[in-house]
Scaffold this active site. Structure first.
Site, PDB file in Angstrom:
ATOM      1  N   GLU A  53       0.871  -1.372   0.112  1.00  0.00           N
ATOM      2  CA  GLU A  53      -0.050  -0.003   0.047  1.00  0.00           C
ATOM      3  C   GLU A  53       0.877   1.184   0.169  1.00  0.00           C
ATOM      4  O   GLU A  53       0.492   2.004  -0.590  1.00  0.00           O
ATOM      5  CB  GLU A  53      -0.876   0.022   1.247  1.00  0.00           C
ATOM      6  CG  GLU A  53      -2.036  -0.938   1.288  1.00  0.00           C
ATOM      7  CD  GLU A  53      -2.958  -0.870   0.049  1.00  0.00           C
ATOM      8  OE1 GLU A  53      -3.109   0.081  -0.399  1.00  0.00           O
ATOM      9  OE2 GLU A  53      -3.852  -1.900  -0.504  1.00  0.00           O
ATOM     10  N   ARG A  58      -9.700   3.759  -7.240  1.00  0.00           N
ATOM     11  CA  ARG A  58      -9.141   3.473  -6.056  1.00  0.00           C
ATOM     12  C   ARG A  58      -9.991   3.289  -4.745  1.00  0.00           C
ATOM     13  O   ARG A  58     -10.934   4.297  -4.671  1.00  0.00           O
ATOM     14  CB  ARG A  58      -8.101   4.530  -5.817  1.00  0.00           C
ATOM     15  CG  ARG A  58      -7.141   4.920  -7.022  1.00  0.00           C
ATOM     16  CD  ARG A  58      -6.336   3.533  -7.403  1.00  0.00           C
ATOM     17  NE  ARG A  58      -5.613   3.064  -6.347  1.00  0.00           N
ATOM     18  CZ  ARG A  58      -4.704   1.900  -6.475  1.00  0.00           C
ATOM     19  NH1 ARG A  58      -4.993   1.088  -7.527  1.00  0.00           N
ATOM     20  NH2 ARG A  58      -4.114   1.406  -5.676  1.00  0.00           N
ATOM     21  N   ASN A 107       1.127   3.992  -3.068  1.00  0.00           N
ATOM     22  CA  ASN A 107       0.752   5.286  -2.826  1.00  0.00           C
ATOM     23  C   ASN A 107       1.784   6.230  -3.482  1.00  0.00           C
ATOM     24  O   ASN A 107       1.568   7.135  -4.084  1.00  0.00           O
ATOM     25  CB  ASN A 107       0.665   5.566  -1.430  1.00  0.00           C
ATOM     26  CG  ASN A 107      -0.815   5.345  -0.837  1.00  0.00           C
ATOM     27  OD1 ASN A 107      -1.833   4.857  -1.584  1.00  0.00           O
ATOM     28  ND2 ASN A 107      -1.141   5.297   0.288  1.00  0.00           N
TER      29      ASN A 107
END
Length: 165
Positions: free
Chosen positions: A46, A122, A50
């Site tokens: 994650e 997303r 990002n």
């Protein structure tokens, strides 16, 4: 004793899996549970994702081409992502760092279901997952300065509990 490692790689979606596996290999000698390993790999995934999508806006592989144009071929953003890990006994420290565009409002970015890229479908749950799967999470970011995500995870927490008969 402290043990450290650092990897630096291009901000490409293909490298997200590499980062997950590298961190997993780094902690393997601690014999983490499958749940601990999955939690760490997910949090790293994650944070790296990002950096790639939001920090560098490298959307290649995530719904549409991105990056600068070169003779009609889309090139990915040439940014780099750094993953730094340290182990002290059974405590894992992770930093995921980019030099991308940064964020003006980290608190907003960390809200569950918030996404700055709704067109990419997303979920806006990246920081929520990191927070849920790690023991501690800190995020530093500033516009034009990039983002640093710091995470801590205690491996083998069950071993810390004394059994009483």
């Amino acid at each position: 004793m402290r043990n450290e490692m650092e990897i630096i790689f291009d901000a490409l979606s293909d490298n997200e899996g590499f980062a997950r596996v590298a961190v997993a290999a780094f902690i393997a000698h601690l014999n983490p549970t499958l749940e601990e390993m999955a939690d760490i790999k997910t949090a790293v995934s994650e944070a790296v994702t990002n950096s790639i999508i939001h920090g560098y806006e490298n959307l290649q592989g995530y719904g549409r081409p991105g990056g600068e144009e070169d003779n009609g071929i889309h090139k990915p953003n040439p940014g780099k992502v750094r993953v730094c890990c340290a182990l002290e006994k059974n405590i894992l420290y992770i930093e995921v760092i980019d030099s991308g565009k940064g964020s003006q409002d980290v608190e907003r970015a960390m809200e569950p279901l918030y996404t700055s890229k709704p067109e990419l479908e997303r979920s806006g749950m990246g920081f929520a997952f990191m927070e849920a799967f790690m023991d501690d999470l800190e995020v530093e970011s500033a516009p034009g300065q990039g983002t640093k995500v710091r995470m801590i995870k205690k491996i083998g927490v069950g071993g810390w509990i004394e059994h009483q008969c």
